[in-house]
Design an enzyme around this catalytic site. Sequence first.
Site, mmCIF file in Angstrom:
data_model
loop_
_atom_site.group_PDB
_atom_site.id
_atom_site.type_symbol
_atom_site.label_atom_id
_atom_site.label_comp_id
_atom_site.label_asym_id
_atom_site.label_seq_id
_atom_site.Cartn_x
_atom_site.Cartn_y
_atom_site.Cartn_z
ATOM 1 C CG MET A 135 -1.797 1.188 1.310
ATOM 2 S SD MET A 135 -3.085 1.120 2.563
ATOM 3 C CE MET A 135 -2.173 1.153 4.068
ATOM 4 N N PRO A 136 1.378 1.658 -1.155
ATOM 5 C CG PRO A 136 2.339 1.605 -3.256
ATOM 6 C CD PRO A 136 1.257 1.006 -2.436
ATOM 7 C CE1 TYR A 137 -0.404 9.753 2.352
ATOM 8 C CE2 TYR A 137 1.920 10.044 2.844
ATOM 9 C CZ TYR A 137 0.637 10.546 2.802
ATOM 10 O OH TYR A 137 0.389 11.827 3.206
#
Length: 66
Positions: free
Chosen positions: A1-3
């Site tokens: 889950m990249p931010y």
Amino acid sequence: MPYVNIKVTDENVTKEQKQALIQGTTQLLVDVLNKNPATTFVVIDEVDTDNWGIGFDQVTMLRQLA
């Protein structure tokens, strides 16, 4: 889950430009890291030029001198 958090000075960045940043950033994460775009978050923060400094000066002042 990249931010991914993108910070830009608040100088009339258009809705279309922001959409292009979101799409381009998401595509980069898909291409390079094989991330799922449905779980990739891109946040754009617009910072007032009084709150952004380069060297000793506020960007507001630098823009006025340019």
